[in-house]
Design a protein around this motif. Structure first.
Motif, PDB file in Angstrom:
ATOM      1  N   ALA A 149       1.446 -19.924 -22.211  1.00 37.87           N
ATOM      2  CA  ALA A 149       2.832 -20.166 -22.610  1.00 37.87           C
ATOM      3  C   ALA A 149       3.212 -19.507 -23.930  1.00 37.87           C
ATOM      4  N   GLY A 150       2.229 -18.980 -24.684  1.00 36.99           N
ATOM      5  CA  GLY A 150       2.529 -18.447 -26.006  1.00 36.99           C
ATOM      6  C   GLY A 150       3.548 -17.334 -26.007  1.00 36.99           C
ATOM      7  N   LEU A 151       3.468 -16.431 -25.037  1.00 43.52           N
ATOM      8  CA  LEU A 151       4.404 -15.313 -24.986  1.00 43.52           C
ATOM      9  C   LEU A 151       5.832 -15.818 -24.833  1.00 43.52           C
ATOM     10  N   ALA A 152       6.040 -16.753 -23.912  1.00 42.98           N
ATOM     11  CA  ALA A 152       7.390 -17.297 -23.717  1.00 42.98           C
ATOM     12  C   ALA A 152       7.880 -17.996 -24.973  1.00 42.98           C
ATOM     13  N   TYR A 153       6.993 -18.724 -25.655  1.00 45.00           N
ATOM     14  CA  TYR A 153       7.384 -19.442 -26.863  1.00 45.00           C
ATOM     15  C   TYR A 153       7.924 -18.474 -27.922  1.00 45.00           C
ATOM     16  N   PHE A 154       7.171 -17.416 -28.204  1.00 51.58           N
ATOM     17  CA  PHE A 154       7.602 -16.477 -29.248  1.00 51.58           C
ATOM     18  C   PHE A 154       8.881 -15.752 -28.835  1.00 51.58           C
ATOM     19  N   ALA A 155       8.979 -15.380 -27.569  1.00 54.55           N
ATOM     20  CA  ALA A 155      10.148 -14.634 -27.115  1.00 54.55           C
ATOM     21  C   ALA A 155      11.405 -15.504 -27.126  1.00 54.55           C
ATOM     22  N   VAL A 156      11.281 -16.746 -26.643  1.00 55.63           N
ATOM     23  CA  VAL A 156      12.445 -17.627 -26.589  1.00 55.63           C
ATOM     24  C   VAL A 156      12.839 -18.089 -27.988  1.00 55.63           C
ATOM     25  N   ASP A 194      10.532  -1.180 -19.567  1.00 54.10           N
ATOM     26  CA  ASP A 194      11.830  -1.463 -20.190  1.00 54.10           C
ATOM     27  C   ASP A 194      11.801  -2.812 -20.897  1.00 54.10           C
ATOM     28  N   PRO A 195      12.380  -2.913 -22.089  1.00 55.03           N
ATOM     29  CA  PRO A 195      12.452  -4.208 -22.787  1.00 55.03           C
ATOM     30  C   PRO A 195      13.364  -5.166 -22.037  1.00 55.03           C
ATOM     31  N   PHE A 196      13.032  -6.453 -22.108  1.00 51.23           N
ATOM     32  CA  PHE A 196      13.855  -7.457 -21.444  1.00 51.23           C
ATOM     33  C   PHE A 196      13.844  -8.748 -22.251  1.00 51.23           C
ATOM     34  N   GLU A 197      14.863  -9.568 -22.012  1.00 55.87           N
ATOM     35  CA  GLU A 197      14.991 -10.860 -22.676  1.00 55.87           C
ATOM     36  C   GLU A 197      14.318 -11.939 -21.837  1.00 55.87           C
ATOM     37  N   ALA A 198      13.566 -12.829 -22.478  1.00 57.69           N
ATOM     38  CA  ALA A 198      12.861 -13.876 -21.740  1.00 57.69           C
ATOM     39  C   ALA A 198      13.714 -15.114 -21.526  1.00 57.69           C
ATOM     40  N   GLY A 199      14.641 -15.374 -22.440  1.00 59.08           N
ATOM     41  CA  GLY A 199      15.443 -16.582 -22.358  1.00 59.08           C
ATOM     42  C   GLY A 199      16.536 -16.496 -21.306  1.00 59.08           C
ATOM     43  N   ASP A 200      17.215 -17.624 -21.094  1.00 60.80           N
ATOM     44  CA  ASP A 200      18.298 -17.684 -20.106  1.00 60.80           C
ATOM     45  C   ASP A 200      19.666 -17.748 -20.762  1.00 60.80           C
ATOM     46  N   SER A 201      19.726 -17.405 -22.041  1.00 56.29           N
ATOM     47  CA  SER A 201      20.975 -17.375 -22.824  1.00 56.29           C
ATOM     48  C   SER A 201      21.507 -18.761 -23.166  1.00 56.29           C
ATOM     49  N   ARG A 204      18.038 -23.029 -25.059  1.00 59.83           N
ATOM     50  CA  ARG A 204      17.105 -24.147 -24.900  1.00 59.83           C
ATOM     51  C   ARG A 204      15.673 -23.726 -25.217  1.00 59.83           C
ATOM     52  N   ARG A 205      14.937 -24.628 -25.883  1.00 54.73           N
ATOM     53  CA  ARG A 205      13.525 -24.365 -26.174  1.00 54.73           C
ATOM     54  C   ARG A 205      12.661 -25.552 -25.725  1.00 54.73           C
ATOM     55  N   THR A 206      13.100 -26.219 -24.685  1.00 48.59           N
ATOM     56  CA  THR A 206      12.358 -27.348 -24.144  1.00 48.59           C
ATOM     57  C   THR A 206      11.149 -26.847 -23.349  1.00 48.59           C
ATOM     58  N   GLU A 212      10.175 -22.097 -17.326  1.00 45.70           N
ATOM     59  CA  GLU A 212      11.037 -21.206 -16.546  1.00 45.70           C
ATOM     60  C   GLU A 212      10.963 -19.777 -17.091  1.00 45.70           C
ATOM     61  N   ALA A 213      10.916 -19.651 -18.420  1.00 49.39           N
ATOM     62  CA  ALA A 213      10.801 -18.321 -19.027  1.00 49.39           C
ATOM     63  C   ALA A 213       9.480 -17.661 -18.650  1.00 49.39           C
ATOM     64  N   THR A 214       8.409 -18.450 -18.603  1.00 47.22           N
ATOM     65  CA  THR A 214       7.098 -17.901 -18.236  1.00 47.22           C
ATOM     66  C   THR A 214       7.123 -17.339 -16.822  1.00 47.22           C
TER      67      THR A 214
END
Length: 234
Positions: A149-156, A194-201, A204-206, A212-214
């Protein structure tokens, strides 16, 4: 943790390190990149594809598949910007420890929630630097089949874009002199996506948002790996 409204590339908000804690050395990471350039191009024949996709400025996370110990140094040497990798603490032994810290690499304890490593990683992104992560957590098949989950945490948390990176060819054969390394002067492909955004805009950081980001990240990383294999024929 003290937060500062600072904007990276394309207006992305990032989080600063706490006051009083020195961020990992950016100059050291640049030295590490120079060393990596000499070693990787001197010992092997890297073929780098898509490096132009890495944003030239602002916080970026490189998500790299991991099947061989040479993968991290290879990316450090061929990436267009100095990179701070999160590296398992077991690698920081003897004289290698001060060396890795001197070139701006980050020590992480994979057996616990390492708050120091998290703080250091956020500091890198907070000043608009490049953070390198092996999202699988450990060396394996290098297929992004299982992500921590670390990657999603830092990205979000920071809003930094993720650039998928596929390293191919490092495990195809063993060297004659050093069996744990690829044969000297063999080709290793490094393909940047290509770079991309992990969050859903939503902001939320729950736990659910990170889960879901992962899932989204895994889909993008495995898709990039498949494309990289088709592109390189590996």
């Amino acid at each position: 943790m003290r937060r500062h409204a600072r904007r990276g590339e394309a207006g992305r908000q990032v989080t600063e390190a706490p006051a009083g804690r020195a961020a990992p050395s950016e100059r050291g990471a640049d030295v590490g990149r120079r060393i990596g350039v000499g070693l990787m191009y001197g010992l092997w024949k890297p073929r780098v594809l898509g490096a132009w996709r890495v944003p030239a400025t602002g916080p970026v996370i490189l998500a790299v598949n991991h099947s061989h110990n040479v993968d991290g140094p290879m990316v450090m040497g061929v990436a267009p910007r100095p990179t701070h990798f999160l590296i398992k603490k077991e690698a920081f032994v003897g004289p290698l420890g001060p060396f890795l810290r001197g070139i701006g690499q980050l020590q992480v304890d994979r057996t616990t929630a390492d708050r120091t490593a998290v703080t250091d990683a956020l500091a890198v992104l907070g000043r608009g630097g490049v953070l390198g992560i092996f999202p699988e957590g450990t060396r394996g098949e290098g297929d992004f089949a299982s992500l921590r989950a670390g990657l999603a945490y830092f990205a979000v948390r920071t809003g930094a874009p993720i650039v998928p990176v596929a390293v191919l060819g490092s495990t195809e054969r063993h060297g004659r002199l050093v069996k744990k390394l690829p044969p000297l002067r063999t080709r290793v492909d490094v393909v940047f996506g290509d770079p991309f955004e992990a969050g859903d805009s939503s902001g939320r950081r729950t736990r659910r948002a990170l889960d879901e980001a992962t899932v989204r990240i895994q889909g993008r990383l495995t898709g990039h790996l498949e494309n990289a294999r088709r592109l390189t024929g590996r």
